[in-house]
Design a protein around this motif. Structure first.
Motif, short mmCIF file in Angstrom:
data_model
loop_
_atom_site.label_atom_id
_atom_site.label_comp_id
_atom_site.label_asym_id
_atom_site.label_seq_id
_atom_site.Cartn_x
_atom_site.Cartn_y
_atom_site.Cartn_z
N THR A 119 37.63 -81.91 -13.46
CA THR A 119 36.19 -81.25 -14.11
C THR A 119 36.21 -79.82 -14.20
O THR A 119 36.19 -79.41 -12.87
CB THR A 119 34.91 -81.96 -13.57
OG1 THR A 119 35.08 -83.47 -13.86
CG2 THR A 119 33.58 -81.36 -14.07
N LEU A 120 36.10 -79.37 -15.24
CA LEU A 120 36.08 -77.67 -14.98
C LEU A 120 34.55 -77.27 -15.53
O LEU A 120 33.86 -77.96 -16.52
CB LEU A 120 36.87 -77.19 -16.09
CG LEU A 120 38.53 -77.10 -15.76
CD1 LEU A 120 39.02 -78.28 -15.21
CD2 LEU A 120 39.28 -76.43 -16.76
N GLY A 121 34.29 -76.28 -14.70
CA GLY A 121 32.68 -75.82 -14.84
C GLY A 121 32.95 -74.73 -16.00
O GLY A 121 33.65 -74.61 -16.86
N ASN A 122 31.87 -74.11 -16.26
CA ASN A 122 31.56 -73.27 -17.26
C ASN A 122 32.39 -71.64 -16.94
O ASN A 122 32.64 -71.40 -15.66
CB ASN A 122 30.28 -72.47 -17.42
CG ASN A 122 29.30 -73.98 -17.67
OD1 ASN A 122 29.65 -74.77 -18.59
ND2 ASN A 122 28.17 -73.95 -17.15
N HIS A 123 32.96 -71.20 -17.98
CA HIS A 123 33.50 -69.73 -17.87
C HIS A 123 34.69 -69.99 -17.08
O HIS A 123 35.17 -68.98 -16.21
CB HIS A 123 32.97 -68.67 -17.25
CG HIS A 123 31.54 -68.51 -18.35
ND1 HIS A 123 31.31 -67.85 -19.27
CD2 HIS A 123 30.36 -68.82 -18.16
CE1 HIS A 123 30.35 -67.76 -19.81
NE2 HIS A 123 29.47 -68.40 -19.21
N VAL A 124 35.45 -70.78 -17.25
CA VAL A 124 36.83 -70.92 -16.19
C VAL A 124 37.86 -70.59 -17.13
O VAL A 124 38.00 -70.83 -18.54
CB VAL A 124 37.12 -72.53 -16.03
CG1 VAL A 124 38.39 -72.44 -15.30
CG2 VAL A 124 35.80 -73.07 -15.04
N LEU A 125 39.13 -69.84 -16.56
CA LEU A 125 40.18 -69.44 -17.15
C LEU A 125 41.35 -69.88 -16.53
O LEU A 125 41.46 -69.79 -15.28
CB LEU A 125 40.32 -67.91 -16.79
CG LEU A 125 41.45 -67.29 -17.39
CD1 LEU A 125 41.71 -67.31 -18.99
CD2 LEU A 125 41.71 -65.89 -17.01
N VAL A 126 42.25 -70.72 -17.21
CA VAL A 126 43.29 -71.41 -16.79
C VAL A 126 44.68 -70.58 -17.32
O VAL A 126 44.68 -70.66 -18.61
CB VAL A 126 43.31 -72.91 -16.87
CG1 VAL A 126 44.45 -73.55 -16.23
CG2 VAL A 126 42.15 -73.51 -16.55
N GLY A 127 45.40 -70.05 -16.35
CA GLY A 127 46.47 -69.43 -16.91
C GLY A 127 47.64 -70.26 -17.31
O GLY A 127 47.71 -71.55 -17.27
N ALA A 128 48.57 -69.70 -18.08
CA ALA A 128 49.60 -70.35 -18.86
C ALA A 128 50.49 -71.09 -17.96
O ALA A 128 50.76 -70.68 -16.74
CB ALA A 128 50.83 -69.44 -19.48
N GLY A 129 50.61 -72.56 -18.04
CA GLY A 129 51.73 -73.52 -17.28
C GLY A 129 51.11 -74.13 -15.98
O GLY A 129 51.46 -74.67 -15.35
N ALA A 130 49.66 -73.91 -15.86
CA ALA A 130 48.93 -74.20 -14.52
C ALA A 130 48.79 -75.66 -14.92
O ALA A 130 48.49 -76.10 -15.90
CB ALA A 130 47.71 -73.55 -14.38
N LYS A 131 48.80 -76.37 -13.72
CA LYS A 131 48.60 -77.76 -13.78
C LYS A 131 47.37 -78.20 -12.90
O LYS A 131 47.43 -77.75 -11.55
CB LYS A 131 49.66 -78.55 -13.13
CG LYS A 131 50.88 -78.09 -13.70
CD LYS A 131 51.22 -78.34 -15.16
CE LYS A 131 52.51 -78.03 -15.94
NZ LYS A 131 52.63 -77.92 -17.47
N ILE A 132 46.36 -78.78 -13.35
CA ILE A 132 45.20 -79.26 -12.63
C ILE A 132 44.97 -80.70 -12.55
O ILE A 132 44.82 -81.47 -13.62
CB ILE A 132 43.95 -78.70 -13.09
CG1 ILE A 132 44.01 -77.05 -13.25
CG2 ILE A 132 42.84 -79.02 -11.91
CD1 ILE A 132 42.83 -76.56 -13.80
N LEU A 133 45.40 -81.31 -11.32
CA LEU A 133 45.78 -82.82 -11.20
C LEU A 133 44.62 -83.42 -10.38
O LEU A 133 44.14 -83.18 -9.36
CB LEU A 133 47.12 -83.05 -10.67
CG LEU A 133 48.14 -82.42 -11.38
CD1 LEU A 133 49.42 -82.27 -10.64
CD2 LEU A 133 48.23 -82.57 -12.95
N GLY A 134 44.16 -84.71 -10.81
CA GLY A 134 43.30 -85.63 -10.07
C GLY A 134 41.90 -85.29 -10.45
O GLY A 134 41.45 -84.39 -11.06
N GLY A 135 40.88 -86.14 -9.78
CA GLY A 135 39.72 -86.00 -10.10
C GLY A 135 38.86 -85.02 -9.49
O GLY A 135 37.91 -85.40 -8.66
N ILE A 136 39.17 -83.71 -9.31
CA ILE A 136 38.86 -82.77 -8.77
C ILE A 136 37.72 -81.96 -9.54
O ILE A 136 37.85 -82.01 -10.70
CB ILE A 136 40.13 -81.85 -8.14
CG1 ILE A 136 40.72 -81.08 -9.34
CG2 ILE A 136 40.85 -82.66 -7.18
CD1 ILE A 136 41.82 -80.37 -8.73
N THR A 137 36.94 -80.94 -8.87
CA THR A 137 36.13 -80.31 -9.33
C THR A 137 36.71 -78.78 -9.42
O THR A 137 36.62 -78.15 -8.46
CB THR A 137 34.93 -80.50 -8.98
OG1 THR A 137 34.26 -81.84 -9.14
CG2 THR A 137 33.69 -79.68 -9.65
#
Length: 217
Positions: A119-137
């Protein structure tokens, strides 16, 4: 749905200096194409229309290289820059005004059931190739550096980098837009090595000074 699409279109102009006209974005931007397809598929999915939503998402994947599950929840003002290789899983949730660069994965960690994507909040920036895994916040205003692997929840107003990702900046204020420059992100591992090197230099100097001191009579 149409209001969300208009806001997504405006987000392109707000965050991509290469965007010069609406027709250019509508015709040539794969990220915008994938997002429009998602909006339609999601609209059908929440109305329990079978098969068609997944068919739309698969066609969009073939056409754009971006895979967004129709069941994912995405807020307004969402922007995918370039986008090739972006994957957004079934139970992922994304807030408003979020930016993803190419190769980002919002995925699971195995065969677990239930809420298994981030789950991503508001105004989040995720750079190229990043991996966000699992039910995290991932909290509001978080910035994730390129090629980072995020496996734990991140508090708001933080910057994380590395494999696995580590928090290298945390503050009470929202990260300004200027921090979208990912070339100046610090490297915590390199910084630690430099600190250790400085400690070794200081210890060597102390030992050298101790050797030259004449013995007491």
């Amino acid at each position: 749905m149409f209001k969300a699409i208009r806001q997504d279109l405006q987000a392109v102009f707000d965050r991509d200096p290469a965007a010069t006209g609406r027709m250019e974005v509508v015709v040539t931007y794969a990220g915008f194409h994938a997002l429009v397809a998602y909006r339609v598929a999601h609209w059908l999915k929440v109305r329990n229309v079978p098969f068609i939503p997944r068919l739309i998402s698969q066609i969009a994947r073939w056409a754009t290289g971006i895979e967004i599950h129709p069941s994912a929840k995405i807020g307004t003002g969402f922007f995918i820059d370039h986008g090739m290789g972006v994957v957004i899983g079934e139970t992922a949730e994304i807030g408003d005004h979020v930016t993803l660069f190419q190769g980002v994965t919002l995925g699971g960690t195995g065969k677990e059931r239930g809420k298994r994507h981030p789950t991503l909040g508001n105004h989040v920036l995720v750079g190229a190739g990043a991996k966000i895994l699992g039910g995290i916040t991932i909290g509001d205003n978080v910035k994730i550096g390129a090629n980072s692997v995020v496996l734990k929840s991140v508090s708001p107003n933080s910057t994380v980098v590395g494999v696995p990702a580590r928090v290298i900046k945390s503050q009470g204020d929202r990260l300004p837009d200027a921090t979208m420059d990912q070339t100046n992100l610090p490297d915590p591992i390199s910084d630690r090595f430099l600190a250790l090197e400085q400690e070794i230099i200081q210890l060597r100097k102390k030992l050298e000074n101790r050797d030259v001191v004449p013995p007491r009579s």
